[in-house]
Design an enzyme around this catalytic site. Structure first.
Site, mmCIF file in Angstrom:
data_model
loop_
_atom_site.group_PDB
_atom_site.id
_atom_site.type_symbol
_atom_site.label_atom_id
_atom_site.label_comp_id
_atom_site.label_asym_id
_atom_site.label_seq_id
_atom_site.Cartn_x
_atom_site.Cartn_y
_atom_site.Cartn_z
ATOM 1 N N LYS A 190 -6.560 9.681 -1.163
ATOM 2 C CA LYS A 190 -6.150 9.377 0.204
ATOM 3 C C LYS A 190 -5.046 8.331 0.194
ATOM 4 C CE LYS A 190 -8.336 7.811 4.512
ATOM 5 N NZ LYS A 190 -9.391 6.893 4.986
ATOM 6 N N GLN A 191 -5.074 7.478 -0.816
ATOM 7 C CA GLN A 191 -4.172 6.321 -0.810
ATOM 8 C C GLN A 191 -4.049 5.733 -2.207
ATOM 9 O OE1 GLN A 191 -7.662 4.874 1.453
ATOM 10 N NE2 GLN A 191 -6.654 2.908 1.155
ATOM 11 N N TRP A 248 -10.637 -5.298 4.401
ATOM 12 C CA TRP A 248 -9.846 -5.857 3.295
ATOM 13 C C TRP A 248 -8.360 -5.859 3.617
ATOM 14 C CZ3 TRP A 248 -7.444 -2.740 -1.055
ATOM 15 C CH2 TRP A 248 -7.100 -1.446 -0.637
ATOM 16 N N ASP A 249 -7.974 -5.063 4.610
ATOM 17 C CA ASP A 249 -6.586 -5.014 5.066
ATOM 18 C C ASP A 249 -6.021 -6.428 5.224
ATOM 19 O OD1 ASP A 249 -8.139 -2.741 5.772
ATOM 20 O OD2 ASP A 249 -6.670 -2.090 7.235
ATOM 21 N N GLU A 282 -10.607 6.562 -0.568
ATOM 22 C CA GLU A 282 -11.840 7.034 0.066
ATOM 23 C C GLU A 282 -12.065 8.535 -0.101
ATOM 24 O OE1 GLU A 282 -11.630 5.475 4.046
ATOM 25 O OE2 GLU A 282 -11.818 3.413 3.337
#
Lengths: 758, 758
Positions: free
Chosen positions: B592-593, B355-356, B482
């Protein structure tokens, strides 16, 4: 079905797929060794067969690969190994090789006799050239001499005179089972055992092998005893030994070969090679007929204590006998072994021990043979250090986390969401330590083992859970239902953890009152403050409850999911796990097995009866029973709720699961937990037995299909017989002092006997 | 730092670990081929090096093993392969082999020049015997001739006269990287490419190899052009060819070897062997200096459109240039390729597309080079059928589910909880199709591709979600974070799915209004009723909101978990995924993000600003930024909230991630998404750009550390320059008709230019 047949399992099938199932059903085992029921003479080449023999607790290490290996994922696992193959005996009649797939089979029957502890094969066979012989083979895994497996092979000639030859083999070149037609295992033939030495001493053929990675030695020793004069010739290579025995036979005459096989291993014996010779010599001192007699005496004592009699359904009675017999065959009888999910009958689940032992099988032993129950708990105590290490791998700074599946104590689950994440195994083990205490009142055992297990598991819960406002919650675990993974506040887990914490406190106080806590508290660094924390967490434990439905939701999010579309799921799509991606399954309200309903059985006092009833009804609609651990529990709770017809139906699905190969995988081994479930269905289900801190309780019911049922239990030094018929329940104190019992919540003093109307 | 150095990356390190990083930083690529910056002459034996060259979209198949393989788990995955190694050129001076690890290095510098598109290595070296030479090597992966990689090697003698020898190799015997010191990969040396033919035609050395399982052919063609008279000798075996070139050199004189390397593959060329010869001949028609000139012209045009200028921080400017240059080097420029997570600079993430591409990198191309953006979306359209197949594997009866990571279109994620379960990729792709439509207004593209993608992804949401009373809910998916897997109603996912459904309806209506829906509706069997269902689900989409905190919880259960104990987590325990079992991580509130915060950027109109602010503040405290996709998003949202200092800090952690090897894994390749994030941080963050259905919006802010910044964007046929300094923002219409823009929510007509106070 005659009286005899209630005690026998029989088959006359030569159908290829049924033969695989029969290999399992006719295996013989004694908790130490197990040998599958393969034909001594073999099969046609195109037949698939799982030829195996196993020793409880003897394993090798298998590498585990992961598509993506995250932190803490296991690198290797233990795996039960197929040991030296001693099953081979070929028979030649004037050069013609006996085979059930050649010539004419005039009669063929295999019988497992559960009172004798013997598996027999009876054959009347006409060779292609017209020679007719009768063959009787019987096998025994001795309960008296656990290292002994024997094949007793008798040939009687009907119309033949001349030479017969036995070719008996002992093969060290063995592999674990693999299925070349299954792409997932093709080319993965696993070789775990390598022959170290092969020799003959004192007429005994001996092979000692070693496992490749765990470095465990296994010795097999074979001695042939022949009925009359014969010529004996040995052929040996570096992996196997073959013994040819030539005999003369006349019409009407019989010849007999007794093949004594001894197995020893380096887990139990410092020199297993020498031990095998010693054990063989010891065995040979006793005549074989006497060994058979001892087996029968052992089993007679077993059945006397353990039998559950049902009058009115012989097929059911056969199923019950098979279940109890298999439990006895499967249970490890020393500190090195436990009960594998498939007993010693096959390689399914790789010989691993699960929570099945505590929640499904231990109750049977606890109520019928305290020593075996204690041994199973000893095993867990011995693995406490490994459980501490496992907890560290999972990130916990304190406490112990028992692995989901193991042989030697470390985690062997390679898919953690429905494996390692089932933290409830900690509480399941704790629960049985408490039950053991209730049944035995053995404070020494609490002091020496039970308390330490409860303290360390309690610590794990403290490190796993946390407070939200005033309630203690446990996130990211998986309950018994493997169709719903990694959830918050699984009702079963929280309930059981609460009990675990509560009884850690109670054990602490009990030992303290008796001035027996000091040593242990010091050893583990336990303070009063810590014990208070356990107490508080137990009191504040959050147990999900849905007011509108008056049920306990399986977990925080369970009820907000969509209900599985059962209507549009074809029958051949069950079990779901073989046909749907786990992520798809996780998205729905669908249960593989009893989860909340199991909590309602084990800890029935946590909820009102009305809530238990609503829960039961709710989960019944969405449970597939794709696990063999499910129907027995539904049967028990149905009986509790007075739903006798339901209880009966679930029970009948339970009792003959392997005999009728209901799950289509009996070839891989028996379902031992289900067999424990059969016992529980009778004792906890229909008889309504509960053993609590406050005493022993009965709530007997009886299905209309039965005339009566009866069993005995041991409880606090007493032996009690319970007999239930359509009119009344009858309690007899067979041994021990008078005691208080509860029937239908009424208190009675049981001295001699009591009869209560149903 | 001089002006020049803003455009150059330099290094003079010979440190073993930095060399690995520099191999990545100095790779050259053009979106088709990429070659890591290894030394032509090699390294001492004990040096670890990742010597690699890659073609975008060329992969082999790798088997995937699972400890426990459940239904639908992948059996194999694609993997980018290391192709023929053409990097080798050894140089001998009077028999002495040139090496930076022998003799005396009098000068050494490597330079990546981002305006020239050339990587250079400049060396002044004294051999052990005292011969001094100057070496200048430059490498180019041509943007004009994408199949061309060239090594241009010049030796100048300072004090030596005599023979020099170049030994140039072309090695077909290549392996993917493995680290023999890492037990998880030891013994797993993966051989993917086998040489089929090796020959010389028209003085061109040609090797054609084939991948083992995907059966893709790769041809490399090498031609040596030497500056003056020489002797040439070829040595060839069945896997490699070596060319020895002997030349005479005098002190003060230079000799030059140009090694032209052409790569072709059978994905793009029906006969890649012949194509390589043709391409080589075509390339040789143009003098090398002209090829360099064309590269510069290409880049000049690129920088003219794409540059983001920041005055006041040269190191930052260097980081920005590097980011944009690497995006250009990485982006696939044909329908067979996309942008790998590591571009073409290494084997990390196995060359997979994530998806980046859509959420982090496509915006840059969309605003600066429509054709490249369209190509990336075309790639997704081409993989729609594979996405339909993937949806079936996951149990869905309708719709398409894009795989979490892939090259050729099928799922390559081997751990589904943080892979396949990230269903949001569907909505991410849909989101960018909509953004593309906003920026280009291209209805043809909607009709031919965009609508079909949106319809099929909308269908997947309908098959995934369900109604609870009046709200549409999506269970058992994983959001971008994640550290929290398989949850119900992930805010990001639901938000994005809502948008996906809404725009499926809008595209349907748009095409219907223009009488362009019939063909597609028929092809896909779409009815008005189905479209109404999408509309309803979008309207009824459940978006978790916590009233007390006034934030959007990441998912249904997120807020009820305990907060990670950051205080007692040592720094060396980050990233957490390398130090904690995932189950432990899942138990806590720790991200994580950016997850909810990312939704607040992409779909800012879903929530009140106050809620976004509170959410941002909440998640900021519990986000580790262990992913390289995180700080850029926090920077953008901080800028939106007027937290300029925070925005600046997060941005500075973003822009030099690879240059400073902040994540300690740049050796495995660049972090392309982070580079896209650098662009977004400037354009969406500081300049506050948003492109919506209702138009184009700016909300510029500027950190006090900068004098000004400036960039251009293309939007609906216009080119607009935006200049922001401490006093004002300045909008200039460089191309196209006047248009409406919004600055600080005020509407303006941009004709010539507009200046607005900050």
């Amino acid at each position: 079905m005659t009286e005899n047949l209630k005690w026998q399992i029989t088959s006359d099938s030569l159908d290829a797929s049924q033969l695989l199932v029969d290999e399992t059903l006719f295996h013989v085992a004694n908790g130490y060794i197990g040998v599958r029921g393969n034909f001594e003479e073999g099969y046609p080449n195109h037949y698939n067969t799982i030829r195996g023999a196993y020793i409880n607790g003897v394993y090798d290490i298998s590498e585990v690969k992961h598509g993506e290996k995250l932190h803490g994922f296991i690198d290797s696992k233990q795996k039960i190994i197929n040991i030296t193959d001693v099953q081979g005996i070929k028979l030649y009649i004037a050069g013609e090789k006996f085979s059930l797939f050649d010539g004419k089979v005039l009669n063929f029957k295999r019988i497992l006799d559960m009172r004798e502890g013997i598996y027999k094969r009876q054959i009347l066979w006409e060779s292609p050239k017209g020679h007719i012989i009768e063959i009787n083979i019987q096998r025994m895994a001795s309960f008296i001499k656990p290292e002994l497996f024997v094949i007793d092979y008798t040939v009687r000639s009907i119309n033949y005179e001349g030479e017969i030859v036995f070719v008996s083999t002992q093969k060290g070149d063995v592999f674990n089972y693999f299925d070349p037609t299954d792409p997932r295992v093709a080319g993965e033939l696993e070789k775990h055992l390598t022959v170290e030495t092969i020799d003959i001493q004192k007429d005994i053929g001996i092979i000692t092998s070693i496992t490749n990675k765990s470095h465990i030695r296994v010795t097999s020793a074979v001695k042939h005893v022949v009925s009359s004069q014969h010529e004996l010739e040995r052929i040996q290579d570096d992996k196997s030994s073959t013994t040819k025995i030539r005999l003369y036979i006349k019409a009407g005459q019989a010849q007999r070969l007794v093949k004594y096989c001894i197995f020893t291993d380096s887990v139990r014996f410092s020199d297993c090679h020498q031990a095998a010779i010693d054990k063989m010599e010891e065995v040979l001192e006793t005549p074989i007929e006497q060994l058979y007699q001892l087996q029968k005496v052992y089993l007679s004592a077993f059945w006397d204590k353990a039998d559950v009699v049902v009058n009115g359904d012989d097929r059911l009675q056969q199923g019950i006998h098979f279940s109890l017999f298999e439990l006895l065959q499967s249970v490890g009888k020393d500190q090195y072994s436990n009960i594998a999910a498939k007993g010693l009958s096959g390689e399914g689940y790789e010989g691993h021990y699960f929570w099945d032992t505590e929640i499904y099988m231990l109750p049977f032993f606890l109520l019928t043979d305290k020593a075996l129950a204690e041994n199973l708990l000893n095993y867990r105590y011995e693995k406490l250090e490994a459980a501490r290490e496992n907890a560290r791998i999972l990130g916990h700074k304190k406490g112990a986390l028992y692995p989901w599946r193991t042989i030697s104590g470390s985690e062997c689950s390679a898919y953690f969401p429905s494996g390692t994440a089932q933290y409830h195994i900690n509480a399941d083990i704790a629960y049985m330590f408490v039950q053991y205490y209730f049944v035995t009142g053995d404070l020494d055992f609490v002091e020496s083992k039970g308390a330490e297990v409860l303290f360390e598991t309690a610590r794990l819960w403290m490190d796993t859970g946390h407070y939200v406002e005033d309630s203690f919650r446990i996130d990211a675990v998986t309950g018994p239902d493997e169709y719903t993974c990694i959830v918050n506040n699984n009702y079963y887990t929280n309930c059981m953890a609460k009990y675990n914490l509560k009884w850690a406190v109670k054990f602490y106080e009990l030992l303290k009152e008796n001035n027996r806590i000091e040593h242990l508290a010091q050893k583990l660094g336990i303070t009063e403050e810590e014990v208070n924390e356990w107490q508080q967490a137990a009191e504040k434990m959050y147990l999900p409850y849905d007011e509108k439905l008056d049920i306990n939701p399986q977990d925080d999010s369970f009820l907000s999911k969509a209900i599985w579309d059962f209507e549009n799921t074809p029958k051949d799509q069950y079990p779901l796990l073989l046909h749907y991606h786990p992520l798809y399954i996780y998205r729905y309200q669908v249960c593989k097995q009893a989860d909340t309903v199991l909590a309602h059985f084990l800890l029935e006092d946590e909820q009102k009866l009305s809530t238990i009833k609503k829960s039961y009804e709710y989960y019944e609609k969405i449970t597939t029973h794709d696990s063999s651990l499910s129907t027995c529990i539904f049967s028990i709770v149905a009986a509790k709720l007075g739903e006798i017809r339901k209880a009966y139906d679930y029970f009948m699905q339970t009792t003959r699961l392997d005999l009728d190969n209901i799950h289509h995988n009996t070839k891989d081994g028996i379902h031992t937990a289900n067999m424990g479930g059969t016992y529980m269905g009778m004792v906890y289900g229909f008889a309504g037995l509960r053993i609590k801190e406050s005493g022993i309780f009965f709530n007997p019911v009886i299905p209309e299909q039965w005339k009566s049922y009866e069993f005995k239990i041991c409880y606090q030094g007493r032996m009690i017989k319970i007999h239930v018929n359509q009119e009344q329940s009858h309690y007899t104190l067979l041994e021990g002092k008078e005691l208080k019992i509860h029937v239908y919540d009424q208190e009675y003093i049981l001295n001699d006997d009591i009869i209560i109307k149903i």
